[in-house]
Structures are given as C-alpha cells and as structure tokens.
Design a protein around this motif. Structure first.
Motif, mmCIF file in Angstrom:
data_model
loop_
_atom_site.group_PDB
_atom_site.id
_atom_site.type_symbol
_atom_site.label_atom_id
_atom_site.label_comp_id
_atom_site.label_asym_id
_atom_site.label_seq_id
_atom_site.Cartn_x
_atom_site.Cartn_y
_atom_site.Cartn_z
ATOM 1 N N GLY A 28 0.788 -1.232 0.000
ATOM 2 C CA GLY A 28 0.000 0.000 0.000
ATOM 3 C C GLY A 28 0.815 1.274 0.000
ATOM 4 N N PHE A 29 2.163 1.169 -0.071
ATOM 5 C CA PHE A 29 3.037 2.341 -0.032
ATOM 6 C C PHE A 29 3.776 2.507 -1.363
ATOM 7 C CE2 PHE A 29 2.362 1.724 4.406
ATOM 8 C CZ PHE A 29 2.637 2.930 5.040
ATOM 9 N N ALA A 30 3.995 3.759 -1.760
ATOM 10 C CA ALA A 30 4.828 4.079 -2.918
ATOM 11 C C ALA A 30 5.770 5.216 -2.540
ATOM 12 C CB ALA A 30 3.959 4.494 -4.105
ATOM 13 N N PHE A 31 6.919 5.310 -3.243
ATOM 14 C CA PHE A 31 7.930 6.315 -2.923
ATOM 15 C C PHE A 31 8.399 7.045 -4.172
ATOM 16 C CE2 PHE A 31 8.073 3.441 0.614
ATOM 17 C CZ PHE A 31 8.344 4.249 1.708
ATOM 18 N N THR A 32 8.791 8.297 -3.991
ATOM 19 C CA THR A 32 9.429 9.057 -5.063
ATOM 20 C C THR A 32 10.916 8.731 -5.086
ATOM 21 O OG1 THR A 32 9.975 10.942 -3.650
ATOM 22 C CG2 THR A 32 7.796 10.953 -4.688
ATOM 23 N N ALA A 33 11.584 9.123 -6.170
ATOM 24 C CA ALA A 33 13.025 8.903 -6.262
ATOM 25 C C ALA A 33 13.796 10.031 -5.583
ATOM 26 C CB ALA A 33 13.441 8.791 -7.730
ATOM 27 N N ASN A 34 13.330 11.271 -5.742
ATOM 28 C CA ASN A 34 14.083 12.422 -5.223
ATOM 29 C C ASN A 34 13.192 13.457 -4.552
ATOM 30 O OD1 ASN A 34 16.781 11.694 -6.221
ATOM 31 N ND2 ASN A 34 15.864 11.953 -8.246
ATOM 32 N N GLY B 16 17.932 21.851 9.174
ATOM 33 C CA GLY B 16 19.334 21.828 8.778
ATOM 34 C C GLY B 16 19.581 20.937 7.578
ATOM 35 N N SER B 17 20.488 19.976 7.726
ATOM 36 C CA SER B 17 20.823 19.075 6.619
ATOM 37 C C SER B 17 19.966 17.818 6.618
ATOM 38 C CB SER B 17 22.305 18.686 6.702
ATOM 39 O OG SER B 17 22.552 17.896 7.859
ATOM 40 N N ARG B 18 19.048 17.724 7.559
ATOM 41 C CA ARG B 18 18.235 16.511 7.714
ATOM 42 C C ARG B 18 17.028 16.561 6.784
ATOM 43 N NH1 ARG B 18 17.701 11.991 8.100
ATOM 44 N NH2 ARG B 18 16.817 10.737 9.758
ATOM 45 N N CYS B 19 16.852 15.524 5.965
ATOM 46 C CA CYS B 19 15.732 15.505 5.038
ATOM 47 C C CYS B 19 15.245 14.072 4.825
ATOM 48 C CB CYS B 19 16.108 16.147 3.708
ATOM 49 S SG CYS B 19 17.643 15.511 2.992
ATOM 50 N N VAL B 20 13.995 13.940 4.415
ATOM 51 C CA VAL B 20 13.373 12.628 4.234
ATOM 52 C C VAL B 20 12.544 12.636 2.955
ATOM 53 C CG1 VAL B 20 13.250 12.132 6.709
ATOM 54 C CG2 VAL B 20 11.351 13.321 5.608
ATOM 55 N N LYS B 21 12.167 11.435 2.511
ATOM 56 C CA LYS B 21 11.258 11.292 1.375
ATOM 57 C C LYS B 21 9.946 10.698 1.884
ATOM 58 C CE LYS B 21 13.933 8.774 -1.101
ATOM 59 N NZ LYS B 21 14.098 7.726 -2.100
ATOM 60 N N PRO B 22 8.933 11.506 2.140
ATOM 61 C CA PRO B 22 7.674 10.964 2.660
ATOM 62 C C PRO B 22 7.039 10.005 1.656
ATOM 63 C CG PRO B 22 7.753 13.354 2.888
ATOM 64 C CD PRO B 22 8.886 12.973 1.998
ATOM 65 N N PRO B 23 6.569 8.838 2.112
ATOM 66 C CA PRO B 23 5.915 7.911 1.199
ATOM 67 C C PRO B 23 4.495 8.346 0.866
ATOM 68 C CG PRO B 23 5.899 7.023 3.416
ATOM 69 C CD PRO B 23 6.694 8.295 3.474
ATOM 70 N N ILE B 24 3.912 7.686 -0.118
ATOM 71 C CA ILE B 24 2.519 7.903 -0.509
ATOM 72 C C ILE B 24 1.756 6.627 -0.160
ATOM 73 C CG2 ILE B 24 0.950 8.351 -2.434
ATOM 74 C CD1 ILE B 24 3.574 9.508 -3.845
ATOM 75 N N PRO C 24 2.501 3.386 14.304
ATOM 76 C CA PRO C 24 1.536 3.640 13.231
ATOM 77 C C PRO C 24 1.186 5.114 13.045
ATOM 78 C CG PRO C 24 0.454 2.643 15.145
ATOM 79 C CD PRO C 24 1.932 2.551 15.386
ATOM 80 N N VAL C 25 1.082 5.872 14.139
ATOM 81 C CA VAL C 25 0.704 7.284 14.023
ATOM 82 C C VAL C 25 1.825 8.072 13.344
ATOM 83 C CG1 VAL C 25 -0.073 9.333 15.279
ATOM 84 C CG2 VAL C 25 -0.707 7.069 16.106
ATOM 85 N N THR C 26 3.062 7.734 13.667
ATOM 86 C CA THR C 26 4.199 8.416 13.044
ATOM 87 C C THR C 26 4.303 8.064 11.566
ATOM 88 O OG1 THR C 26 5.412 8.533 15.118
ATOM 89 C CG2 THR C 26 6.716 8.625 13.095
ATOM 90 N N ILE C 27 4.121 6.800 11.216
ATOM 91 C CA ILE C 27 4.139 6.414 9.802
ATOM 92 C C ILE C 27 3.048 7.164 9.049
ATOM 93 C CG2 ILE C 27 3.716 4.499 8.211
ATOM 94 C CD1 ILE C 27 5.137 2.655 10.194
ATOM 95 N N LEU C 28 1.866 7.268 9.658
ATOM 96 C CA LEU C 28 0.757 7.990 9.019
ATOM 97 C C LEU C 28 1.081 9.464 8.852
ATOM 98 C CD1 LEU C 28 -2.489 7.498 8.374
ATOM 99 C CD2 LEU C 28 -2.715 8.929 10.405
ATOM 100 N N ASN C 29 1.526 10.115 9.923
ATOM 101 C CA ASN C 29 1.721 11.563 9.888
ATOM 102 C C ASN C 29 2.910 11.991 9.053
ATOM 103 O OD1 ASN C 29 -0.519 12.199 11.432
ATOM 104 N ND2 ASN C 29 0.581 12.122 13.371
ATOM 105 N N TRP C 30 3.830 11.081 8.783
ATOM 106 C CA TRP C 30 4.974 11.413 7.934
ATOM 107 C C TRP C 30 4.814 10.861 6.522
ATOM 108 C CZ3 TRP C 30 9.688 10.525 11.738
ATOM 109 C CH2 TRP C 30 9.669 11.545 12.704
#
Length: 567
Positions: free
Chosen positions: A308-314, A321-329, A363-369
């Motif tokens: 049920g999850f998909a991700f972008t490449a970039n 700061g330098s911290r970054c993530v790729k939120p899933p769909i 689960p709540v963190t996975i949902l909210n991110w």
C-alpha cells in the motif's frame, strides 16, 4: 489566471545542500564552497519556476537551517551567550544558535505546528535589542532580479514570529511577547517594504479579539520487568540509531542496485551491528540497540516492506538543517507481507547477554509522515498500519526480544489545529498505539519515544498510551517537560527525559549530565527514571557518540553511588 506558490524544496534533487552543509560543518570545505552550492541551487529553482510559467515566484524561501532562525538573524535577536558583537550575522553565530558549539549549547528546537519541520525557538525579553543584522531577504531578491526573475519575498510575519518565541531565561513566563511588536517593525520595514505597519497592527488587533486497565499496575509491572532484565537503578539506554557512515550508505545503495549480492550485504550489516554492540558493552550501557545500519529512514524503511506504499526517487523534504526525508505515498490498504526487523533484532540479541531493544516506528508516526489516501478516514488507515506493526511486535517477542520500542515521534504533529477536534484525534491515535502491543506478555517491556515537540498539553493522552517506558526530548527545552510533573501530574511508568542534545556536535561533561539527572530526580522517583540521550544518534559521528555516551554512563554511575550512600 495568475499562479503562485509560497515555497519550494530547498535541499536539491540530489540533496546537494545536505552534503554541502555537512562538509562545511566537518571543516572539509569553506564558507565560499557552501555559498556556491546554495547560489547554484537558488538559481536553478527560480529558473525552473519561471520556466513553468509561475507568475508570482517566491524568494527568501531558501535557508541554511531554518526560516525562523533566519528571522532571528534578520532581527539581530541573538542571545547573549553566543557573544555576538554586532554587524552582519555570519555562519559562526548562525550555526552556533542552531547546533551549539564547544562551550555553549544550542537554542531550543521544536516542531512547526502539525508538521515534522523543526524550527529554532527565539528567546526574547524586555531587554532584547533588535537591529537589521541579516540582509538575506533583500540579497536573495536582488540575486533573482539579476537572473531576470522578479520574485515575491516571503517572510515569517512579525506577529507569528513573536508568538512562536519564548521568554528568555530569567524573564517571567507571563511576559507579553507581543509588546515587542513596535520594536521589530522598523527592522521588518527595512527588510521588506511589502510589510506595512497598518497590516501588522490589524493582525495584532485580530489576535486579541481512556482506558486505564494496564496503566494502574504499570509501576509495579515495570519494577518486575527491570528485576527480570537485571537492570540497575537509573538504567542507561540509547534511543535507537547509531552513526550512519558513508560506507554504510554505499553498501545499501549497491545492494538496492544489485551491484553486490545478498550475502555480501548481510555480511557488511552484520559487521556493523557487531561493532555497535561491542561499543555499547564496553561503555557498560544496560539496554542495547542494534544501531539500525540496515535502515535508510524510520518511515521509508517500513513503508518499503508494507503493502500500500509508494515512494518518489528524489522527493526530499527538509526536517531541519541538513536533515531531510522522502515521505511515502499511502495509496491502498496497508498490510505486512513478511517480518521486517526480526532477522536483524535476533541477530543482534545473539551477540550479547544484555537486553537488546527491538526498534519499530509506530503507526501514528508512519501515518503523519506520509501523504495519506483521502478516500477513507485517516484513522482507518492508521488502524491498518497498527495491525501490521502488531504482527511485527508479536514476532519479535516470539523471537526472544524482551524490550520493544515503538517510536511515536509524530504523535503531537497530527493534532488538528481546531481544538474541538483534538479529543477525537487523540482517542484514535492512542488506540492505534495500544493496538500494536495489546497482545504481548506482561514480561515484555514496551518502550516508546517522542521528540522535539510540546507535549505538556497532551500529557494525559501520553499516559493513556500505557507504555512501560517513554523517552522524550528534554535537554533543549529548558526541562519544560519536568514542570508537568512538578505541577502534580502522576506518572507511574518509566520515563527517560533526554540528558543531552544529539542534534549538536557538543559533548556534554559527566558533571553536566549528572546535574541534569539530579534535577529530574527532584520530581521523579528513582525507580522510574531512565538515563538516555534525547533522540537517535544517526546524525552524529563515532568520535562524538563515544565520549558523550561514556559521560552519560559515568553520570548514571555517579548518581547511583550517591543514592546508595544516602540510604
């Protein structure tokens, strides 16, 4: 029809800003090198928006760390401890406020409303002197203009800035931050002629106009668990992740691209886990973690293994700061086809006789991110994730893991802005967490972790989560969390208010950590207090982690000795 956006991702498609920042912080590149990367990124972003036909293109949405900190720099509102002497604020003062330095800790950090974006909290008082000390907004407007792009400068508004601030140390909490409005308006006027006195005065005027079944026994249950696990008074633990080296990232990339075999990948990760376990045993930490070397991000790692999850490449999104993530769909129903962490947790536990924490994201963190499907209520999707995590928890327990941490770092972030909707959200969010571990034995210790947010107003919901141990960021927040317990909130479960800031390269001394623990013991019982860092150690280096954890363990041992001699 005119088009407009208020911001644009600033890390770069290949995380150029992240790597430029970290290289500069490590002393491997110069300020000029960092500025060159930033200039090129801004130019490419403006040209891309212009090429897309956007009429009103924003500027001043770029930041080296955080836009609220940029506003503090613009206003010259630098706390005295950073010894700033005036003039244009440079990188040294700017990053000291954000990350601390060898002698001075960083400013408080918290989350921007209901997002995972972190900002540096301004510290203001009646004696704060404001001056136009960063020309960033105007300079970037001119920079875009030179490229033939006319932009709309974006600023954190003066009223918002003041309401997001806190009274400086020694200033009464009742200090009216909005009383500083007239003092900062002249600086705003210099930085942007679009902000008028009349508009701000209008805004200022407008602003005027569970179930406790398990919780009742949790303290006694915790005592029994700690004795079973042979844990001392003030047990020490690490939160989860350990430093993620360049070599580890390379191994994961090559395995994903099928450039190395599964056997080579497992061998490399196993070697790193063995190293992490050995370090913790040598430091005499009581409850260990495997360090998560196999994981890219605490949500992405699980989303890649759930249906049920998909991700972008970039699709990089900045956290701070330098911290970054790729939120899933999340596009469909969520389920867990196979165990996700059991192999690595069991492997790590086999390397030591000490308790090894199984590490999961809640689960709540996975949902909210994530970007969540909108064809059903969010709580239904959250319950699906909770049931998937529940299976993982039960498999970990069956595999001999007696301590399981289910991180809910984003619980506070999902809180609706409308107060009338708070109770419903907190009800299903807490219920989701409890679903994940409702089937475990009482002898299995359930931990959770929350970081860098204001939890004071939801403390009763946190208690209702009924975790055996909760660890919460504390060191940057002037120990505001402890004020909740001073005011009489009863908490019988284990709690670990962080004893040092992991988002700063600064290494706290044994005495400093011991002093912080003693302040905690003034309001918390010794049998429920855990000693741990604020958060995971992924962003740090081993030459920072080892001495900081050494001092943390030494502080715990020092206080144990003092407590024993006082009996």
């Amino acid at each position: 029809m005119a088009s407009h956006i208020v911001g644009y991702p600033r890390m770069g498609p290949k995380r150029e800003l992240k790597f430029a920042l970290e290289s500069f912080w490590d002393g491997k590149s110069s300020a000029e090198d960092l500025e060159k990367v930033a200039t090129d990124l801004r130019a490419s972003i403006w040209k891309q928006m212009a090429g897309a036909g956007i009429k009103y293109i924003p500027s001043n949405t770029f930041s080296y760390y955080d836009q609220v900190l940029d506003t503090t720099a613009m206003l010259g509102a630098v706390p005295e401890r950073y010894s700033w002497t005036g003039g244009e604020i440079g990188f040294s003062t700017y990053f000291s406020m954000a990350r601390g330095n060898a002698t001075v800790p960083a400013m408080e950090m918290t989350k921007w409303f209901d997002t995972n974006y972190h900002f540096i909290v301004p510290e203001l008082g009646p004696n704060t002197k404001f001056s136009y000390s960063s020309h960033k907004a105007v300079n970037e407007y001119k920079e875009a203009k030179a490229l033939g792009v006319d932009t709309v400068p974006v600023l954190v508004g003066p009223v918002s800035y003041l309401l997001l601030s806190k009274p400086a140390k020694g200033v009464e909490k009742s200090f009216a931050l909005l009383s500083l409005l007239s003092s900062i308006l002249p600086v705003y006027k210099r930085s942007s002629p679009r902000v008028t006195n009349e508009e701000v005065q209008k805004a200022a005027a407008a602003l005027k106009g569970s179930d406790h079944r398990r919780a009742t026994n949790v303290s006694a249950r915790l005592d029994a668990q700690q004795k079973k696990l042979n844990l001392p008074v003030l047990p020490t633990t690490t939160i989860g992740s350990f430093p993620q080296t360049v070599e580890l990232r390379r191994v994961r990339r090559e395995y994903k691209a099928k450039k190395i075999s599964e056997e080579e990948y497992i061998s490399a990760i196993k070697e790193e886990i063995s190293k992490v376990v050995k370090i913790q045993e040598e430091l005499d930490i009581d409850v260990l973690v495997h360090g998560e070397p196999e994981r890219n991000d605490m949500v992405e790692y699980f989303g890649e293994q759930l249906s049920g999850f998909a991700f972008t490449a970039n699709g990089w999104v900045q956290s701070y700061g330098s911290r970054c993530v790729k939120p899933p769909i999340i596009y469909g129903d969520v389920s867990r086809p196979n165990p996700m962490t059991v192999f690595w947790s069991k492997l790590a536990q086999s390397m030591t006789s000490r308790p090894m924490k199984g590490m999961l994201t809640g689960p709540v963190t996975i949902l909210n991110w994530s970007f969540v499907r909108n064809d059903q209520p969010r709580f239904e999707t959250c319950y699906q994730i909770a049931l998937a995590i529940k299976k993982e928890v039960e498999d970990l327990e069956a595999g001999g893991i007696q301590v399981i941490q289910i991180d809910e770092a984003a619980l506070r972030e999902g809180l609706p802005l409308r107060k009338a909707e708070h109770a419903f959200y907190l009800d299903w969010a807490v219920h989701s967490f409890r679903i994940t571990n409702c089937g475990v034995q009482d002898t299995t210790q359930i931990h959770t972790h929350m970081c860098y947010s204001n939890f004071n107003d939801i403390i009763h919901s946190i208690i209702n989560m009924d975790a055996d141990v909760i660890t919460i960021e504390n060191s940057r927040s002037d120990e505001k969390l402890l004020s909740v317990f001073r005011e009489g909130v009863k908490y019988g479960a284990g709690i670990g208010p962080g004893v040092y800031d992991i988002h700063s390269p600064r290494i706290p001394s044994t005495e400093e950590i011991a002093d912080r623990v003693n302040k905690m013991l003034a309001v918390l019982d010794t049998n429920i207090l855990w000693v741990n860092p604020d958060c995971g150690l992924k962003t740090r280096k081993y030459n920072e982690v080892k001495p900081a954890l050494t001092n943390m363990v030494s502080a715990a041992k020092l206080i144990r000795t003092q407590l024993a001699s006082a009996k």
